[in-house]
Design a protein around this motif. Structure first.
Motif, PDB file in Angstrom:
ATOM      1  N   SER A  93       0.826  -1.224   0.000  1.00 49.61           N
ATOM      2  CA  SER A  93       0.000   0.000   0.000  1.00 49.61           C
ATOM      3  C   SER A  93       0.851   1.262   0.000  1.00 49.61           C
ATOM      4  O   SER A  93       0.308   2.363   0.062  1.00 49.61           O
ATOM      5  CB  SER A  93      -0.891   0.040   1.237  1.00 49.61           C
ATOM      6  OG  SER A  93      -1.706  -1.082   1.264  1.00 49.61           O
ATOM      7  N   GLY A  94       2.167   1.102   0.013  1.00 48.25           N
ATOM      8  CA  GLY A  94       3.050   2.267  -0.019  1.00 48.25           C
ATOM      9  C   GLY A  94       4.075   2.242   1.101  1.00 48.25           C
ATOM     10  O   GLY A  94       4.209   1.227   1.813  1.00 48.25           O
ATOM     11  N   TRP A  95       4.765   3.352   1.286  1.00 48.33           N
ATOM     12  CA  TRP A  95       5.830   3.439   2.304  1.00 48.33           C
ATOM     13  C   TRP A  95       6.235   4.885   2.516  1.00 48.33           C
ATOM     14  O   TRP A  95       5.938   5.760   1.698  1.00 48.33           O
ATOM     15  CB  TRP A  95       7.061   2.627   1.903  1.00 48.33           C
ATOM     16  CG  TRP A  95       7.406   2.589   0.430  1.00 48.33           C
ATOM     17  CD1 TRP A  95       7.192   1.537  -0.416  1.00 48.33           C
ATOM     18  CD2 TRP A  95       8.011   3.630  -0.373  1.00 48.33           C
ATOM     19  NE1 TRP A  95       7.628   1.857  -1.692  1.00 48.33           N
ATOM     20  CE2 TRP A  95       8.151   3.136  -1.687  1.00 48.33           C
ATOM     21  CE3 TRP A  95       8.455   4.925  -0.108  1.00 48.33           C
ATOM     22  CZ2 TRP A  95       8.698   3.877  -2.728  1.00 48.33           C
ATOM     23  CZ3 TRP A  95       9.010   5.681  -1.147  1.00 48.33           C
ATOM     24  CH2 TRP A  95       9.126   5.147  -2.438  1.00 48.33           C
ATOM     25  N   ILE A  96       6.917   5.088   3.643  1.00 45.77           N
ATOM     26  CA  ILE A  96       7.580   6.375   3.885  1.00 45.77           C
ATOM     27  C   ILE A  96       9.070   6.086   4.024  1.00 45.77           C
ATOM     28  O   ILE A  96       9.485   5.288   4.871  1.00 45.77           O
ATOM     29  CB  ILE A  96       7.076   7.057   5.175  1.00 45.77           C
ATOM     30  CG1 ILE A  96       5.576   7.332   5.065  1.00 45.77           C
ATOM     31  CG2 ILE A  96       7.861   8.344   5.431  1.00 45.77           C
ATOM     32  CD1 ILE A  96       4.979   8.032   6.278  1.00 45.77           C
ATOM     33  N   LEU A  97       9.862   6.697   3.156  1.00 46.23           N
ATOM     34  CA  LEU A  97      11.318   6.538   3.230  1.00 46.23           C
ATOM     35  C   LEU A  97      11.892   7.714   4.014  1.00 46.23           C
ATOM     36  O   LEU A  97      11.663   8.875   3.658  1.00 46.23           O
ATOM     37  CB  LEU A  97      11.915   6.541   1.828  1.00 46.23           C
ATOM     38  CG  LEU A  97      12.195   5.212   1.149  1.00 46.23           C
ATOM     39  CD1 LEU A  97      12.797   5.444  -0.230  1.00 46.23           C
ATOM     40  CD2 LEU A  97      13.114   4.329   1.982  1.00 46.23           C
ATOM     41  N   ASP A  98      12.652   7.407   5.055  1.00 45.30           N
ATOM     42  CA  ASP A  98      13.213   8.433   5.941  1.00 45.30           C
ATOM     43  C   ASP A  98      14.740   8.251   5.952  1.00 45.30           C
ATOM     44  O   ASP A  98      15.232   7.234   6.422  1.00 45.30           O
ATOM     45  CB  ASP A  98      12.564   8.222   7.324  1.00 45.30           C
ATOM     46  CG  ASP A  98      13.360   8.762   8.488  1.00 45.30           C
ATOM     47  OD1 ASP A  98      14.219   9.639   8.288  1.00 45.30           O
ATOM     48  OD2 ASP A  98      13.099   8.299   9.622  1.00 45.30           O
ATOM     49  N   GLY A  99      15.456   9.211   5.355  1.00 44.59           N
ATOM     50  CA  GLY A  99      16.927   9.124   5.337  1.00 44.59           C
ATOM     51  C   GLY A  99      17.478   8.562   4.039  1.00 44.59           C
ATOM     52  O   GLY A  99      18.693   8.399   3.907  1.00 44.59           O
ATOM     53  N   PHE A 100      16.633   8.247   3.099  1.00 40.16           N
ATOM     54  CA  PHE A 100      17.059   7.756   1.786  1.00 40.16           C
ATOM     55  C   PHE A 100      16.122   8.323   0.737  1.00 40.16           C
ATOM     56  O   PHE A 100      14.903   8.268   0.943  1.00 40.16           O
ATOM     57  CB  PHE A 100      17.016   6.225   1.741  1.00 40.16           C
ATOM     58  CG  PHE A 100      17.600   5.656   0.469  1.00 40.16           C
ATOM     59  CD1 PHE A 100      18.932   5.282   0.396  1.00 40.16           C
ATOM     60  CD2 PHE A 100      16.816   5.526  -0.676  1.00 40.16           C
ATOM     61  CE1 PHE A 100      19.474   4.780  -0.775  1.00 40.16           C
ATOM     62  CE2 PHE A 100      17.358   5.036  -1.856  1.00 40.16           C
ATOM     63  CZ  PHE A 100      18.686   4.655  -1.890  1.00 40.16           C
ATOM     64  N   PRO A 101      16.612   8.874  -0.377  1.00 38.72           N
ATOM     65  CA  PRO A 101      18.021   9.013  -0.738  1.00 38.72           C
ATOM     66  C   PRO A 101      18.681  10.201  -0.035  1.00 38.72           C
ATOM     67  O   PRO A 101      18.012  11.117   0.418  1.00 38.72           O
ATOM     68  CB  PRO A 101      17.959   9.259  -2.247  1.00 38.72           C
ATOM     69  CG  PRO A 101      16.632   9.900  -2.482  1.00 38.72           C
ATOM     70  CD  PRO A 101      15.703   9.342  -1.452  1.00 38.72           C
ATOM     71  N   ARG A 102      19.998  10.143   0.063  1.00 34.79           N
ATOM     72  CA  ARG A 102      20.776  11.219   0.680  1.00 34.79           C
ATOM     73  C   ARG A 102      21.774  11.823  -0.301  1.00 34.79           C
ATOM     74  O   ARG A 102      22.470  12.771   0.056  1.00 34.79           O
ATOM     75  CB  ARG A 102      21.552  10.656   1.874  1.00 34.79           C
ATOM     76  CG  ARG A 102      20.942  10.973   3.224  1.00 34.79           C
ATOM     77  CD  ARG A 102      21.838  10.372   4.290  1.00 34.79           C
ATOM     78  NE  ARG A 102      21.688  10.960   5.583  1.00 34.79           N
ATOM     79  CZ  ARG A 102      20.840  10.550   6.514  1.00 34.79           C
ATOM     80  NH1 ARG A 102      20.007   9.577   6.265  1.00 34.79           N
ATOM     81  NH2 ARG A 102      20.827  11.130   7.692  1.00 34.79           N
ATOM     82  N   THR A 103      21.885  11.265  -1.498  1.00 32.59           N
ATOM     83  CA  THR A 103      22.793  11.809  -2.522  1.00 32.59           C
ATOM     84  C   THR A 103      22.060  11.699  -3.868  1.00 32.59           C
ATOM     85  O   THR A 103      21.092  10.924  -3.999  1.00 32.59           O
ATOM     86  CB  THR A 103      24.093  10.985  -2.639  1.00 32.59           C
ATOM     87  OG1 THR A 103      23.747   9.672  -3.089  1.00 32.59           O
ATOM     88  CG2 THR A 103      24.844  10.888  -1.316  1.00 32.59           C
ATOM     89  N   VAL A 104      22.566  12.456  -4.860  1.00 31.78           N
ATOM     90  CA  VAL A 104      21.951  12.377  -6.195  1.00 31.78           C
ATOM     91  C   VAL A 104      22.099  10.957  -6.747  1.00 31.78           C
ATOM     92  O   VAL A 104      21.171  10.430  -7.376  1.00 31.78           O
ATOM     93  CB  VAL A 104      22.566  13.446  -7.132  1.00 31.78           C
ATOM     94  CG1 VAL A 104      22.117  13.234  -8.570  1.00 31.78           C
ATOM     95  CG2 VAL A 104      22.178  14.851  -6.663  1.00 31.78           C
ATOM     96  N   ASP A 105      23.234  10.301  -6.497  1.00 28.45           N
ATOM     97  CA  ASP A 105      23.400   8.921  -6.976  1.00 28.45           C
ATOM     98  C   ASP A 105      22.338   7.999  -6.375  1.00 28.45           C
ATOM     99  O   ASP A 105      21.780   7.138  -7.058  1.00 28.45           O
ATOM    100  CB  ASP A 105      24.793   8.372  -6.600  1.00 28.45           C
ATOM    101  CG  ASP A 105      25.855   8.900  -7.553  1.00 28.45           C
ATOM    102  OD1 ASP A 105      25.494   9.578  -8.537  1.00 28.45           O
ATOM    103  OD2 ASP A 105      27.050   8.640  -7.300  1.00 28.45           O
ATOM    104  N   GLN A 106      22.070   8.175  -5.087  1.00 30.00           N
ATOM    105  CA  GLN A 106      21.047   7.334  -4.443  1.00 30.00           C
ATOM    106  C   GLN A 106      19.661   7.643  -5.033  1.00 30.00           C
ATOM    107  O   GLN A 106      18.831   6.741  -5.203  1.00 30.00           O
ATOM    108  CB  GLN A 106      21.032   7.556  -2.927  1.00 30.00           C
ATOM    109  CG  GLN A 106      22.277   7.020  -2.219  1.00 30.00           C
ATOM    110  CD  GLN A 106      22.221   7.184  -0.694  1.00 30.00           C
ATOM    111  OE1 GLN A 106      21.221   7.620  -0.128  1.00 30.00           O
ATOM    112  NE2 GLN A 106      23.311   6.835  -0.030  1.00 30.00           N
ATOM    113  N   ALA A 107      19.408   8.920  -5.361  1.00 29.36           N
ATOM    114  CA  ALA A 107      18.105   9.292  -5.942  1.00 29.36           C
ATOM    115  C   ALA A 107      17.946   8.661  -7.324  1.00 29.36           C
ATOM    116  O   ALA A 107      16.866   8.174  -7.678  1.00 29.36           O
ATOM    117  CB  ALA A 107      17.988  10.811  -6.023  1.00 29.36           C
ATOM    118  N   THR A 108      19.022   8.655  -8.112  1.00 32.21           N
ATOM    119  CA  THR A 108      18.969   8.044  -9.445  1.00 32.21           C
ATOM    120  C   THR A 108      18.730   6.546  -9.311  1.00 32.21           C
ATOM    121  O   THR A 108      17.940   5.947 -10.048  1.00 32.21           O
ATOM    122  CB  THR A 108      20.308   8.301 -10.186  1.00 32.21           C
ATOM    123  OG1 THR A 108      20.581   9.688 -10.105  1.00 32.21           O
ATOM    124  CG2 THR A 108      20.263   7.880 -11.626  1.00 32.21           C
TER     125      THR A 108
END
Ligand code: B4P
Length: 185
Positions: free
Chosen positions: A80-95
């Motif tokens: 049903s979904g999620w809340i991510l807390d602390g990720f991503p922390r860099t552009v590489d992690q976002a990609t």
């Protein structure tokens, strides 16, 4: 399906708000900091590798955190979904996360930036007093936040995924502002 990412400086209230909203929306709160701290406590292979980074306020190498997030987002409780807390922390992690969501046939998440001045977050963290909440380590975490994580504000802003919330209010007032957001994405 509700997918939320919390951005914000250390001490901005990400963990605090993510926990409250996850209970309210009945979706899992996935905190990379909490997963790392529990791995360190249990002395798993991941915990042993991550310990010195977390204790000194540096980012844990992305490949370790990315594997951990990929595994967590495949679990049944995320349907049903999620809340991510602390990720991503860099552009590489976002990609990495964008590619992972595509691979899973999921759209993007709503990204919430909790905006709080530096002097306020330092005061909050010193009061909390976790092992990595000493003045020197907090200063390093803030420097890394400025250099590595703030570029994500533009990254998600350009993709029209970003909402900025004033985190310099009582936790209850921040929660009330967040509950007013439309969260289906
Ligand atoms: P985190 O666990 O994410 O720690 P944090 O940024 O300090 O935020 P936290 O969520 O705990 O605090 P909050 O603002 O809610 O990361 C710890 C470490 O793990 C990192 O330094 C890094 O080494 C590693 N790591 C994690 N993710 C990683 C990744 N993706 N890549 C690489 N490394 C990673 O709350 C702080 C305090 O403020 C609390 O005491 C709370 O009670 C208080 N507070 C909250 N809201 C308030 C309000 N509105 N008013 C007053 N006080 C408030």
């Amino acid at each position: 399906m509700t997918r939320i990412i919390f951005l914000g400086a250390p001490g901005a209230g990400k963990g605090t708000q993510a926990q409250t909203l996850a209970e309210h929306w009945k979706i899992p709160h996935i905190s990379t900091g909490d997963i790392l701290r529990s791995a360190i406590k249990e002395q798993t292979a991941l915990g042993v590798k991550a310990k010195s980074f977390v204790d000194s306020g540096q980012l844990v190498p992305s490949e370790l955190v990315q594997d951990m997030v990929e595994e967590r987002l495949q679990k049944a409780d995320t349907s049903s979904g999620w809340i991510l807390d602390g990720f991503p922390r860099t552009v590489d992690q976002a990609t990495f996360l964008d590619n992972l969501l595509k691979k899973m046939n999921l759209g993007g998440a709503l990204v919430i930036n909790l905006d709080v001045p530096d002097d306020v977050v330092v005061g909050r963290l010193l009061e909390r007093g976790r092992k990595d909440d000493t003045e020197e380590v907090i200063r390093r975490r803030l420097e890394i936040y400025r250099s590595e994580t703030t570029p994500l504000i533009d990254y998600y802003g350009e993709r029209k995924q970003l909402v900025v919330i004033n985190g310099n209010q009582s936790a209850e007032e921040v929660t009330s502002n967040l509950k007013d957001l439309t969260v289906s994405c």
